[in-house]
Scaffold this motif. Structure first.
Motif, PDB file in Angstrom:
ATOM      1  N   UNK A  20       0.836  -1.209   0.000  1.00  0.00           N
ATOM      2  CA  UNK A  20       0.000   0.000   0.000  1.00  0.00           C
ATOM      3  C   UNK A  20       0.870   1.258   0.000  1.00  0.00           C
ATOM      4  N   UNK A  21       2.104   1.117  -0.474  1.00  0.00           N
ATOM      5  CA  UNK A  21       3.092   2.192  -0.391  1.00  0.00           C
ATOM      6  C   UNK A  21       3.259   2.904  -1.724  1.00  0.00           C
ATOM      7  N   UNK A  22       3.434   4.219  -1.654  1.00  0.00           N
ATOM      8  CA  UNK A  22       3.791   5.033  -2.818  1.00  0.00           C
ATOM      9  C   UNK A  22       4.764   6.106  -2.343  1.00  0.00           C
ATOM     10  N   UNK A  23       5.247   6.927  -3.277  1.00  0.00           N
ATOM     11  CA  UNK A  23       6.225   7.959  -2.940  1.00  0.00           C
ATOM     12  C   UNK A  23       5.555   9.310  -2.743  1.00  0.00           C
ATOM     13  N   UNK A  24       6.176  10.138  -1.897  1.00  0.00           N
ATOM     14  CA  UNK A  24       5.654  11.482  -1.652  1.00  0.00           C
ATOM     15  C   UNK A  24       5.885  12.388  -2.852  1.00  0.00           C
ATOM     16  N   UNK A  25       7.007  12.194  -3.534  1.00  0.00           N
ATOM     17  CA  UNK A  25       7.354  13.010  -4.694  1.00  0.00           C
ATOM     18  C   UNK A  25       8.422  12.257  -5.466  1.00  0.00           C
ATOM     19  N   UNK A  26       8.927  12.874  -6.535  1.00  0.00           N
ATOM     20  CA  UNK A  26       9.936  12.232  -7.376  1.00  0.00           C
ATOM     21  C   UNK A  26      11.244  13.008  -7.345  1.00  0.00           C
ATOM     22  N   UNK A  27      11.549  13.636  -6.204  1.00  0.00           N
ATOM     23  CA  UNK A  27      12.759  14.432  -6.079  1.00  0.00           C
ATOM     24  C   UNK A  27      13.968  13.600  -5.710  1.00  0.00           C
ATOM     25  N   UNK A  28      14.984  14.274  -5.173  1.00  0.00           N
ATOM     26  CA  UNK A  28      16.239  13.588  -4.863  1.00  0.00           C
ATOM     27  C   UNK A  28      16.132  12.721  -3.618  1.00  0.00           C
ATOM     28  N   UNK A  29      15.227  13.065  -2.695  1.00  0.00           N
ATOM     29  CA  UNK A  29      15.106  12.296  -1.452  1.00  0.00           C
ATOM     30  C   UNK A  29      13.634  12.115  -1.093  1.00  0.00           C
ATOM     31  N   UNK A  30      12.893  11.346  -1.874  1.00  0.00           N
ATOM     32  CA  UNK A  30      11.465  11.174  -1.577  1.00  0.00           C
ATOM     33  C   UNK A  30      11.243  10.350  -0.314  1.00  0.00           C
ATOM     34  N   UNK A  31      10.078  10.521   0.280  1.00  0.00           N
ATOM     35  CA  UNK A  31       9.632   9.686   1.383  1.00  0.00           C
ATOM     36  C   UNK A  31       8.530   8.758   0.866  1.00  0.00           C
ATOM     37  N   UNK A  32       8.216   7.760   1.656  1.00  0.00           N
ATOM     38  CA  UNK A  32       7.137   6.854   1.284  1.00  0.00           C
ATOM     39  C   UNK A  32       5.909   7.135   2.135  1.00  0.00           C
ATOM     40  N   UNK A  33       4.752   6.949   1.522  1.00  0.00           N
ATOM     41  CA  UNK A  33       3.470   7.049   2.211  1.00  0.00           C
ATOM     42  C   UNK A  33       2.782   5.696   2.138  1.00  0.00           C
ATOM     43  N   UNK A  34       2.077   5.341   3.191  1.00  0.00           N
ATOM     44  CA  UNK A  34       1.334   4.083   3.232  1.00  0.00           C
ATOM     45  C   UNK A  34      -0.153   4.392   3.242  1.00  0.00           C
ATOM     46  N   UNK A  35      -0.869   3.858   2.271  1.00  0.00           N
ATOM     47  CA  UNK A  35      -2.312   4.041   2.204  1.00  0.00           C
ATOM     48  C   UNK A  35      -2.983   3.229   3.303  1.00  0.00           C
ATOM     49  N   UNK A  36      -4.043   3.780   3.871  1.00  0.00           N
ATOM     50  CA  UNK A  36      -4.785   3.063   4.903  1.00  0.00           C
ATOM     51  C   UNK A  36      -5.327   1.751   4.343  1.00  0.00           C
ATOM     52  N   UNK A  37      -5.310   0.723   5.169  1.00  0.00           N
ATOM     53  CA  UNK A  37      -5.685  -0.621   4.714  1.00  0.00           C
ATOM     54  C   UNK A  37      -7.115  -0.692   4.202  1.00  0.00           C
ATOM     55  N   UNK A  38      -7.996   0.154   4.727  1.00  0.00           N
ATOM     56  CA  UNK A  38      -9.406   0.070   4.346  1.00  0.00           C
ATOM     57  C   UNK A  38      -9.787   1.069   3.268  1.00  0.00           C
ATOM     58  N   UNK A  39      -8.835   1.858   2.776  1.00  0.00           N
ATOM     59  CA  UNK A  39      -9.142   2.799   1.701  1.00  0.00           C
ATOM     60  C   UNK A  39      -9.508   2.046   0.426  1.00  0.00           C
ATOM     61  N   UNK A  40     -10.282   2.703  -0.426  1.00  0.00           N
ATOM     62  CA  UNK A  40     -10.636   2.098  -1.707  1.00  0.00           C
ATOM     63  C   UNK A  40      -9.394   1.993  -2.580  1.00  0.00           C
ATOM     64  N   UNK A  41      -9.427   1.070  -3.504  1.00  0.00           N
ATOM     65  CA  UNK A  41      -8.273   0.844  -4.372  1.00  0.00           C
ATOM     66  C   UNK A  41      -8.773   0.282  -5.692  1.00  0.00           C
ATOM     67  N   UNK A  42      -7.994   0.408  -6.746  1.00  0.00           N
ATOM     68  CA  UNK A  42      -8.401  -0.163  -8.031  1.00  0.00           C
ATOM     69  C   UNK A  42      -8.416  -1.681  -7.952  1.00  0.00           C
ATOM     70  N   UNK A  43      -9.061  -2.344  -8.923  1.00  0.00           N
ATOM     71  CA  UNK A  43      -9.064  -3.818  -8.918  1.00  0.00           C
ATOM     72  C   UNK A  43      -7.648  -4.368  -8.818  1.00  0.00           C
ATOM     73  N   UNK A  44      -7.472  -5.385  -7.978  1.00  0.00           N
ATOM     74  CA  UNK A  44      -6.141  -5.921  -7.717  1.00  0.00           C
ATOM     75  C   UNK A  44      -5.740  -7.015  -8.692  1.00  0.00           C
ATOM     76  N   UNK A  45      -6.702  -7.586  -9.406  1.00  0.00           N
ATOM     77  CA  UNK A  45      -6.406  -8.712 -10.287  1.00  0.00           C
ATOM     78  C   UNK A  45      -6.943  -8.429 -11.681  1.00  0.00           C
ATOM     79  N   UNK A  46      -6.039  -8.345 -12.656  1.00  0.00           N
ATOM     80  CA  UNK A  46      -6.440  -8.197 -14.056  1.00  0.00           C
ATOM     81  C   UNK A  46      -6.658  -9.587 -14.644  1.00  0.00           C
ATOM     82  N   UNK A  47      -7.778  -9.780 -15.326  1.00  0.00           N
ATOM     83  CA  UNK A  47      -8.134 -11.087 -15.879  1.00  0.00           C
ATOM     84  C   UNK A  47      -8.025 -11.056 -17.401  1.00  0.00           C
ATOM     85  N   UNK A  48      -7.357 -12.056 -17.959  1.00  0.00           N
ATOM     86  CA  UNK A  48      -7.205 -12.196 -19.407  1.00  0.00           C
ATOM     87  C   UNK A  48      -7.637 -13.609 -19.778  1.00  0.00           C
TER      88      UNK A  48
END
Length: 464
Positions: A66-94
């Motif tokens: 559930x981690x992403x970056x704060x920015x794309x600079x020289x020293x970014x930090x990571x942010x963790x999304x709350x476990x219960x937040x909505x999210x896109x579909x996790x499984x793509x089906x082909x």
């Protein structure tokens, strides 16, 4: 997106990856494709809805997913999304069930290659993706890809293992170690850090000079890196391998390292070869079921003398590896301490501190992928290597990140007899790269047949 806890700085291991991404693409580091991707064949009945719910459970279990970056600079930090937040579909089906089987193979390989080079949105996330390909009602291919900044290969295997547990309804532990716990520990230098730095100053002095590599096309340096891979298997007795391991205490990986170092010493006229590889400092990862990017770069400077036997070379490789593990520090800290140009030339040094990259198998029977997901048998997806997605990178920058781009890199298989050689077809013909494969296999065979063979005798036999 709702953040869970305070922003966390990158770990030293993640910083190394981010530095390499910035160097490979100075205008936009996020455009650098540095992913890890694994594919598995699932044979047997599978409930796709249940599988997707299990993926959601694994996402809740691990903050790293559930981690992403704060920015794309020289020293970014990571942010963790709350476990219960909505999210896109996790499984793509082909669904390929209506496609001929031979075409299914090609499609699966191309799709896995495309996933390996997918561009992730590092700020919005997610930084991983699961795809399920339906080949028939009882056969599927599961492809899991993730930004290498987020997960290393053993962690991707763990995600699949935890997916199988969640599919069966097995509850995760009440207290799951999270990647931010590792980051906090990794930020604290060991009490003997100065002694460890002195070790690296000693063994890496002088700094590695480039190898004299004979190529088929001019390399000064080539404008691009075009990846080509050749599998190999040495003609040797597995029982001889087991006996050698028992007598010397070396792993199959280190046997490969010794054989390839001897090959490079022969082909390039070198007497000192520095191998780059990865390891995880287990004292910083007490929970073997935590996922994230734990692997750090380790340097193995190895002396090769023609008067020594292969057995003596194996002992030297083993002792060098043990010293490296005992004195391990984050690669960026080692480089800052021993190369005065390193910090000034960031986002990457003027040159790599190793000659060649040798990676080993990450399969682990206890922590690797599961044998089953429900009633479906799990096996690694078999690639033919004929339809692999091509890599085209700036050759000069690739050389700084991964060692000299004209030296074929080695993947050491888990048994000690097989593996793959990856080379740059901008500078090697297939027959030219085969010289490295043949010399490596020849050394493996001599090493297993008679470890008391002098290395120089093999060089003489090979026409040097």
């Amino acid at each position: 997106m709702t953040a869970s806890g305070d922003p966390v700085p990158l770990s030293p291991q993640q910083e190394w990856i981010w530095e390499s991404m910035r160097f490979m693409n100075p205008d936009d580091a996020a455009m650098t494709r540095t992913n890890v991707c694994l594919a598995f064949t699932l044979r047997g009945p599978l409930d796709t809805g249940r599988l997707e719910r299990a993926l959601a459970d694994v996402r809740r279990r691990h903050e790293a997913l559930r981690t992403s970056l704060s920015d794309l600079g020289t020293a970014p930090h990571t942010h963790v999304q709350d476990a219960e937040d909505s999210h896109p579909p996790l499984l793509a089906l082909v669904d390929l069930s209506g496609v001929p089987p031979e075409d299914q193979d090609t499609y699966c390989e191309l799709m896995a290659g495309a996933e390996e080079h997918r561009l992730f949105d590092y700020v919005r996330g997610p930084l991983w993706r699961a795809t399920l390909v339906r080949r028939s009602p009882t056969e599927h291919v599961l492809v899991l890809s993730a930004a290498h900044l987020l997960l290393d290969a053993p962690s991707v295997q763990l995600v699949v293992r935890h997916l199988a547990e969640a599919y069966e309804g097995i509850a995760p532990p009440a207290r799951q170690e999270q990647y931010r716990d590792f980051v906090r520990r990794a930020a604290r230098p060991p009490s003997d850090a100065d002694r460890r730095l002195d070790h690296w100053r000693r063994v890496l002095s002088p700094l590695p000079a480039p190898l004299d590599v004979r190529t088929d096309y001019p390399a000064a340096p080539p404008p691009v890196f075009l990846r080509e891979t050749t599998p190999f298997r040495a003609e040797a007795d597995p029982e001889a391998l087991a006996g050698l391991r028992g007598r010397t205490g070396v792993t199959p990986y280190l046997i490969h390292v010794a054989a390839y170092v001897a090959a490079l010493a022969d082909l390039c006229g070198a007497r000192r070869v520095v191998v780059g590889s990865t390891l995880t400092r287990l004292e910083l990862k007490p929970d073997p079921h935590a996922v994230g990017h734990f692997a750090d770069l380790v340097l193995l400077p190895i002396e090769v003398r023609p008067e020594h036997t292969f057995g003596e070379l194996l002992e030297r490789v083993r002792d060098t590896a043990l010293d490296a593990y005992d004195n391990q520090l984050p690669y960026l800290r080692i480089a800052d301490a021993i190369d005065p140009d390193f910090t000034a030339r960031r986002p990457w040094p003027a040159r790599a501190l190793y000659h060649v990259w040798v990676r080993g198998s990450v399969l682990n029977a206890d922590l690797g992928p599961p044998e089953r997901i429900g009633d479906a048998e799990v096996r690694p997806f078999e690639f033919t290597r004929e339809t692999c997605y091509p890599i085209e990178l700036d050759g000069d920058r690739y050389a700084h990140v991964y060692g000299q781009n004209v030296v074929p890199t080695l993947y050491a298989g888990p048994t000690g007899l097989e593996g793959e050689m990856t080379y740059n077809r901008a500078v090697f013909t297939p027959s030219g790269a085969q010289r490295y494969v043949d010399r490596h296999c020849q050394n493996l065979e001599h090493m297993l047949k008679d470890p008391q063979t002098r290395i120089g005798e093999v060089w003489h036999d090979s026409g040097r």
